[in-house]
Design an enzyme around this catalytic site. Structure first.
Site, mmCIF file in Angstrom:
data_model
loop_
_atom_site.group_PDB
_atom_site.id
_atom_site.type_symbol
_atom_site.label_atom_id
_atom_site.label_comp_id
_atom_site.label_asym_id
_atom_site.label_seq_id
_atom_site.Cartn_x
_atom_site.Cartn_y
_atom_site.Cartn_z
ATOM 1 N N HIS A 17 1.159 -0.748 -0.236
ATOM 2 C CA HIS A 17 0.249 0.286 0.272
ATOM 3 C C HIS A 17 0.795 1.459 -0.096
ATOM 4 O O HIS A 17 0.374 2.006 -0.887
ATOM 5 C CB HIS A 17 -0.713 -0.028 0.793
ATOM 6 C CG HIS A 17 -1.782 -0.775 1.468
ATOM 7 N ND1 HIS A 17 -2.256 -1.377 2.039
ATOM 8 C CD2 HIS A 17 -3.069 -1.652 0.687
ATOM 9 C CE1 HIS A 17 -2.678 -2.894 2.435
ATOM 10 N NE2 HIS A 17 -3.388 -2.390 1.004
ATOM 11 N N LYS A 41 -16.934 -7.809 6.624
ATOM 12 C CA LYS A 41 -16.777 -8.310 7.813
ATOM 13 C C LYS A 41 -15.574 -7.590 8.848
ATOM 14 O O LYS A 41 -15.496 -6.545 8.738
ATOM 15 C CB LYS A 41 -14.655 -9.320 6.630
ATOM 16 C CG LYS A 41 -14.483 -7.460 5.758
ATOM 17 C CD LYS A 41 -13.227 -7.769 4.989
ATOM 18 C CE LYS A 41 -12.358 -6.790 4.090
ATOM 19 N NZ LYS A 41 -11.691 -7.324 2.542
ATOM 20 N N ARG A 90 -2.039 -5.794 -8.190
ATOM 21 C CA ARG A 90 -0.589 -7.037 -7.972
ATOM 22 C C ARG A 90 -0.321 -7.738 -9.322
ATOM 23 O O ARG A 90 0.207 -7.947 -10.020
ATOM 24 C CB ARG A 90 -0.912 -7.444 -6.852
ATOM 25 C CG ARG A 90 -1.210 -6.634 -5.560
ATOM 26 C CD ARG A 90 -1.223 -7.275 -4.334
ATOM 27 N NE ARG A 90 -3.179 -7.743 -4.587
ATOM 28 C CZ ARG A 90 -3.716 -7.545 -3.845
ATOM 29 N NH1 ARG A 90 -2.960 -7.445 -2.375
ATOM 30 N NH2 ARG A 90 -5.102 -8.271 -3.364
ATOM 31 N N SER A 128 -2.739 -7.481 2.982
ATOM 32 C CA SER A 128 -3.329 -7.138 4.927
ATOM 33 C C SER A 128 -3.484 -8.826 5.384
ATOM 34 O O SER A 128 -2.831 -8.593 6.434
ATOM 35 C CB SER A 128 -4.168 -6.315 4.953
ATOM 36 O OG SER A 128 -3.800 -5.496 4.372
HETATM 37 O O1 PNS Z 1 -9.103 -2.955 0.920
HETATM 38 P P1 PNS Z 1 -10.199 -3.479 0.157
HETATM 39 O O2 PNS Z 1 -11.260 -4.438 1.176
HETATM 40 O O3 PNS Z 1 -10.305 -4.099 -0.616
HETATM 41 O O4 PNS Z 1 -11.128 -2.713 -0.039
HETATM 42 C C1 PNS Z 1 -12.475 -3.104 -1.262
HETATM 43 C C2 PNS Z 1 -12.655 -0.892 -1.763
HETATM 44 C C3 PNS Z 1 -13.072 -0.280 0.052
HETATM 45 C C4 PNS Z 1 -12.186 -0.529 -2.734
HETATM 46 C C5 PNS Z 1 -14.612 -1.416 -2.039
HETATM 47 O O5 PNS Z 1 -15.405 -2.204 -0.514
HETATM 48 C C6 PNS Z 1 -15.428 -0.244 -2.095
HETATM 49 O O6 PNS Z 1 -15.068 0.666 -3.174
HETATM 50 N N1 PNS Z 1 -16.030 -0.322 -0.666
HETATM 51 C C7 PNS Z 1 -17.304 1.125 -0.927
HETATM 52 C C8 PNS Z 1 -18.737 0.285 -1.203
HETATM 53 C C9 PNS Z 1 -18.652 0.787 -3.184
HETATM 54 O O7 PNS Z 1 -18.673 2.429 -3.110
HETATM 55 N N2 PNS Z 1 -18.377 -0.421 -3.881
HETATM 56 C C10 PNS Z 1 -19.413 -0.031 -5.411
HETATM 57 C C11 PNS Z 1 -20.175 0.057 -5.362
HETATM 58 S S1 PNS Z 1 -20.732 -1.422 -5.649
#
Ligand code: PNS
Length: 161
Positions: A17, A41, A90, A128
């Protein structure tokens, strides 16, 4: 001002990150690291601790901010006055999910662009969840976590065992 939002759970922030944040900080006027707080989660680290780890890891970068968000990412972008969602890619395994998210976010907010930075080769394996797993099983996480927060992450992980 060209502002990018780098969203994630950051549970906890890894060197992967941090690599993306450092590189993005050179490309944009401001990078807002958006810490998701409403994930279904259960995170290992409290949101305040996750944000604290990010702040300390990025303290040397003058144009990086940390903020919490819940709900839709595109709404958070509007609040932050940003037009760019920044993602690290990645491997090809990330691509399908990220491509879908980029298209959904584009549908929700046509002004917003998702920009992908390819992860540095040495971090392609890192996540993570890998760090949490190694920590939980008593392995050495020192090469995966920013040096500034290593002791505190280790202590917090030990307390959660
Ligand atoms: O580190 P992560 O958990 O992989 O991050 C995921 C994240 C936060 C990028 C993703 O879950 C997200 O954008 N969540 C916000 C909800 C949203 O706007 N979703 C897209 C439309 S379905």
């Amino acid at each position: 001002m060209n502002i990018a939002v780098y969203p994630g759970s950051f549970d906890p922030i890894t060197n992967g990150h941090l690599d993306i944040i450092r590189r993005a900080a050179k490309l944009y006027d401001k990078v807002v690291v958006g810490v998701l707080t409403n994930a279904s989660k259960q995170p290992m680290f409290e949101k305040s601790q996750r944000a604290d780890f990010i702040r300390r890891s990025t303290a040397a970068l003058g144009n990086v901010e940390v903020a919490f968000f819940e709900g839709l990412l595109v709404d958070f972008l509007k609040k932050e006055n940003a037009k760019v969602i920044l993602k690290g890619l990645r491997a090809t395994s990330d691509f399908e999910y990220e491509f879908q998210m980029a298209l959904v976010n584009k549908q929700l907010c046509p002004d917003v662009e998702t920009v992908f930075l390819s992860s540095s080769a040495k971090y392609t394996f890192l996540s993570s969840s890998v760090v949490r797993e190694i920590g939980r099983l008593g392995g050495d996480i020192s090469m995966f976590i920013p040096a500034e927060i290593l002791d505190d992450v280790k202590t917090a992980m030990t307390a959660k065992k």
